[in-house]
Enzyme design. Structure first.
Site, mmCIF file in Angstrom:
data_model
loop_
_atom_site.group_PDB
_atom_site.id
_atom_site.type_symbol
_atom_site.label_atom_id
_atom_site.label_comp_id
_atom_site.label_asym_id
_atom_site.label_seq_id
_atom_site.Cartn_x
_atom_site.Cartn_y
_atom_site.Cartn_z
ATOM 1 N N ASP A 145 -0.038 -0.175 6.599
ATOM 2 C CA ASP A 145 -1.181 0.558 7.150
ATOM 3 C C ASP A 145 -1.738 -0.217 8.348
ATOM 4 O O ASP A 145 -1.850 -1.444 8.315
ATOM 5 C CB ASP A 145 -2.267 0.723 6.081
ATOM 6 C CG ASP A 145 -3.307 1.755 6.470
ATOM 7 O OD1 ASP A 145 -3.370 2.808 5.798
ATOM 8 O OD2 ASP A 145 -4.061 1.522 7.442
ATOM 9 N N ILE A 146 -2.077 0.531 9.400
ATOM 10 C CA ILE A 146 -2.530 -0.105 10.646
ATOM 11 C C ILE A 146 -3.933 -0.701 10.511
ATOM 12 O O ILE A 146 -4.297 -1.609 11.265
ATOM 13 C CB ILE A 146 -2.464 0.904 11.814
ATOM 14 C CG1 ILE A 146 -2.370 0.201 13.146
ATOM 15 C CG2 ILE A 146 -3.634 1.882 11.788
ATOM 16 C CD1 ILE A 146 -1.988 1.121 14.306
ATOM 17 N N ASN B 11 -4.806 10.713 -1.182
ATOM 18 C CA ASN B 11 -5.882 11.665 -0.879
ATOM 19 C C ASN B 11 -5.294 13.014 -0.473
ATOM 20 O O ASN B 11 -4.293 13.069 0.252
ATOM 21 C CB ASN B 11 -6.751 11.126 0.260
ATOM 22 C CG ASN B 11 -7.426 9.806 -0.080
ATOM 23 O OD1 ASN B 11 -7.844 9.599 -1.212
ATOM 24 N ND2 ASN B 11 -7.522 8.913 0.890
ATOM 25 N N HIS C 144 0.795 10.909 1.743
ATOM 26 C CA HIS C 144 1.023 9.456 1.792
ATOM 27 C C HIS C 144 0.309 8.777 0.635
ATOM 28 O O HIS C 144 -0.832 9.061 0.333
ATOM 29 C CB HIS C 144 0.579 8.847 3.128
ATOM 30 C CG HIS C 144 -0.810 9.208 3.540
ATOM 31 N ND1 HIS C 144 -1.144 10.429 4.070
ATOM 32 C CD2 HIS C 144 -1.962 8.498 3.501
ATOM 33 C CE1 HIS C 144 -2.427 10.468 4.343
ATOM 34 N NE2 HIS C 144 -2.960 9.312 4.000
ATOM 35 N N PHE C 145 1.042 7.885 -0.002
ATOM 36 C CA PHE C 145 0.474 7.044 -1.056
ATOM 37 C C PHE C 145 0.095 5.703 -0.447
ATOM 38 O O PHE C 145 0.909 5.083 0.238
ATOM 39 C CB PHE C 145 1.501 6.800 -2.174
ATOM 40 C CG PHE C 145 1.783 8.013 -3.011
ATOM 41 C CD1 PHE C 145 2.663 8.983 -2.584
ATOM 42 C CD2 PHE C 145 1.146 8.176 -4.234
ATOM 43 C CE1 PHE C 145 2.924 10.111 -3.356
ATOM 44 C CE2 PHE C 145 1.398 9.298 -5.024
ATOM 45 C CZ PHE C 145 2.279 10.266 -4.575
ATOM 46 N N HIS C 146 -1.141 5.282 -0.710
ATOM 47 C CA HIS C 146 -1.572 3.937 -0.320
ATOM 48 C C HIS C 146 -1.263 2.992 -1.475
ATOM 49 O O HIS C 146 -1.650 3.264 -2.618
ATOM 50 C CB HIS C 146 -3.089 3.877 -0.107
ATOM 51 C CG HIS C 146 -3.641 4.741 0.975
ATOM 52 N ND1 HIS C 146 -4.058 4.240 2.186
ATOM 53 C CD2 HIS C 146 -3.877 6.076 1.029
ATOM 54 C CE1 HIS C 146 -4.536 5.227 2.928
ATOM 55 N NE2 HIS C 146 -4.438 6.358 2.259
HETATM 56 P P1 AMP Z 1 -5.943 8.878 4.511
HETATM 57 O O1 AMP Z 1 -7.420 8.744 4.709
HETATM 58 O O2 AMP Z 1 -5.561 8.799 3.058
HETATM 59 O O3 AMP Z 1 -5.387 10.105 5.210
HETATM 60 O O4 AMP Z 1 -5.300 7.581 5.173
HETATM 61 C C1 AMP Z 1 -4.682 7.561 6.421
HETATM 62 C C2 AMP Z 1 -4.249 6.140 6.661
HETATM 63 O O5 AMP Z 1 -3.326 6.124 7.720
HETATM 64 C C3 AMP Z 1 -5.387 5.181 7.048
HETATM 65 O O6 AMP Z 1 -5.469 4.121 6.092
HETATM 66 C C4 AMP Z 1 -4.998 4.681 8.432
HETATM 67 O O7 AMP Z 1 -5.329 3.339 8.641
HETATM 68 C C5 AMP Z 1 -3.485 4.900 8.431
HETATM 69 N N1 AMP Z 1 -2.896 5.048 9.746
HETATM 70 C C6 AMP Z 1 -3.289 5.885 10.725
HETATM 71 N N2 AMP Z 1 -2.482 5.762 11.814
HETATM 72 C C7 AMP Z 1 -1.556 4.826 11.482
HETATM 73 C C8 AMP Z 1 -0.444 4.240 12.172
HETATM 74 N N3 AMP Z 1 -0.126 4.596 13.427
HETATM 75 N N4 AMP Z 1 0.288 3.293 11.530
HETATM 76 C C9 AMP Z 1 -0.032 2.924 10.263
HETATM 77 N N5 AMP Z 1 -1.057 3.443 9.567
HETATM 78 C C10 AMP Z 1 -1.814 4.381 10.165
#
Ligand code: AMP
Length: 139
Positions: A30-31, A86, A99-101
């Site tokens: 995650d960025i 989410n 996406h799974f965190h």
């Molecule tokens: P969500 O709120 O569950 O949709 O989480 C989206 C996640 O994507 C967040 O934790 C962001 O930090 C991550 N994210 C967004 N853009 C990027 C990217 N280019 N590379 C890696 N992670 C990203």
């Protein structure tokens, strides 16, 4: 579904720190990590929310997720972690691609923070809900 930034990552148009890839699954850091090792695991299929995922992609994610969790824990030296997924704006989904965190709980306390407000399961309501859900699962 509309294309998201994750499609561009999958095509290699946007850089990422990849940690895993197979035929159906891709994982990268995650960025904006909330703890070191915070990793995103996604299906390669462009699907908005978990309930819309095809069985084959769901199975591939289910197979890969625990393996990636083990690798994240071993690499970060942690043992406790959360897996978060989410669905929908009302549930904090910002990017419309499943996406799974994977979020380790760091020794210094960094990690997922949630406010859990437990209710009470009333018998009548529970009976009706369980019946309705299991009926929807038939067929
Ligand atoms: P969500 O709120 O569950 O949709 O989480 C989206 C996640 O994507 C967040 O934790 C962001 O930090 C991550 N994210 C967004 N853009 C990027 C990217 N280019 N590379 C890696 N992670 C990203």
């Amino acid at each position: 579904m509309a294309e998201t930034i994750f499609s561009r990552i999958l095509r290699g148009e946007i850089p990422c720190h990849r940690v895993y890839e197979d035929e159906r699954v891709f994982a990268f850091l995650d960025i904006n990590p909330i703890a070191p090792g915070h990793t995103l695991v996604i299906p390669k299929a462009e699907v908005t929310t978990l309930d819309l995922l095809e069985d084959e992609d769901a199975a591939a994610l289910g197979r890969a997720l625990p393996r990636i969790c083990r690798a994240v824990l071993a690499a970060t030296g942690t043992t406790d972690f959360n897996v978060l997924e989410n669905n929908g704006r009302g549930a904090n989904q910002a990017i419309d691609h499943v996406h799974f965190h994977i979020i380790p709980r760091a020794a210094d306390g960094r990690g997922l923070r949630t406010k859990w407000l437990p209710g009470k399961l009333e018998a009548d309501e529970a009976k009706a809900l369980a019946a309705a859900i299991s009926e929807k699962l038939q067929g």
